[in-house]
Enzyme design. Structure first.
Site, PDB file in Angstrom:
ATOM      1  N   GLN A 193       0.857  -1.193   0.000  1.00 14.25           N
ATOM      2  CA  GLN A 193       0.000   0.000   0.000  1.00 14.25           C
ATOM      3  C   GLN A 193       0.892   1.241   0.000  1.00 14.25           C
ATOM      4  O   GLN A 193       1.963   1.242   0.604  1.00 14.25           O
ATOM      5  CB  GLN A 193      -0.896   0.008   1.241  1.00 14.25           C
ATOM      6  N   VAL A 194       0.437   2.294  -0.678  1.00 15.40           N
ATOM      7  CA  VAL A 194       1.129   3.577  -0.676  1.00 15.40           C
ATOM      8  C   VAL A 194       0.168   4.636  -0.156  1.00 15.40           C
ATOM      9  O   VAL A 194      -0.976   4.715  -0.616  1.00 15.40           O
ATOM     10  CB  VAL A 194       1.620   3.972  -2.089  1.00 15.40           C
ATOM     11  N   HIS A 229       2.237   5.942  15.898  1.00 16.19           N
ATOM     12  CA  HIS A 229       1.401   4.856  15.400  1.00 16.19           C
ATOM     13  C   HIS A 229       2.256   3.612  15.179  1.00 16.19           C
ATOM     14  O   HIS A 229       3.439   3.715  14.857  1.00 16.19           O
ATOM     15  CB  HIS A 229       0.763   5.244  14.058  1.00 16.19           C
ATOM     16  N   TYR A 277       4.178   7.227   2.313  1.00 16.84           N
ATOM     17  CA  TYR A 277       4.513   6.025   3.071  1.00 16.84           C
ATOM     18  C   TYR A 277       4.340   4.835   2.141  1.00 16.84           C
ATOM     19  O   TYR A 277       3.245   4.620   1.626  1.00 16.84           O
ATOM     20  CB  TYR A 277       3.522   5.788   4.206  1.00 16.84           C
TER      21      TYR A 277
END
Length: 185
Positions: free
Chosen positions: A47-48, A62, A132
């Site tokens: 995932q981006v 987190h 991310y």
């Protein structure tokens, strides 16, 4: 590309070479072969994410319950962030240790953090943008938080932005009520 481990084992800072000419700059910000050679592990992309933040926005700490854990490769594409990595792996000899790296659109560094590590970013100017790359798709039931201002961790958060103006911290309601570090199990 220069890759060095941070004070928190399992976290690395990646400083790419920049190629500049009259057109601008080219940066190779990730190369699997160099990454694996330096870290001893592959990085599987699932995932981006991209977030844009005003000055003073503090996201985190987190982490994803481990297992399964989520590794992240974080890059600032605009503006500046203080990126903080915290060892939240119970039993780790560096449990509770944190380290930080300035990520900005000048040096174009990235930070990689392994599964089990906590992560926070503080935007140091308006419109700062970070991407991310994640090894696990977002799974709410594994999502965990720790209070970024926990006194036990004693993270040294900047009080001024990149322009020298005072920062007013802005956190999400979820981050504001995050449990203390002592709640991590």
């Amino acid at each position: 590309m220069d890759i060095r481990e941070l004070a928190v084992p399992g976290a690395w800072v990646v400083t790419p070479r920049q190629f500049r000419d009259e057109r601008g700059a080219f940066v190779e910000s990730f190369k699997a072969s160099e990454f694996e050679k330096a870290t001893g592990r592959p990085f599987e992309l699932c995932q981006v994410n991209c977030s844009v933040s005003a000055a003073g926005v503090l996201r985190g700490i987190h982490y994803t319950e481990d297992p399964p854990g989520q590794a992240k490769y974080v890059t600032c594409v605009r503006g500046a962030f203080l990126d903080v990595v915290v060892d939240l792996r119970p039993g780790s000899p560096t449990y509770g240790r944190w380290d930080s790296v300035l990520l900005d659109d000048v040096d174009r560094r990235s930070v990689f953090l392994s599964e089990g590590l906590g992560h926070a970013i503080l935007s140091l100017e308006d419109q700062s943008t970070v991407t991310y790359l994640c090894s696990l798709e977002y799974t709410p039931e594994f999502d965990r938080d720790v209070d970024a201002f926990d006194a036990t961790l004693a993270i040294d958060w900047p009080t001024v932005g990149r322009d020298g103006a005072p920062l007013t911290y802005v956190r999400s309601p979820k981050d504001t009520v995050a449990p203390p570090f002592t709640a991590v199990t």
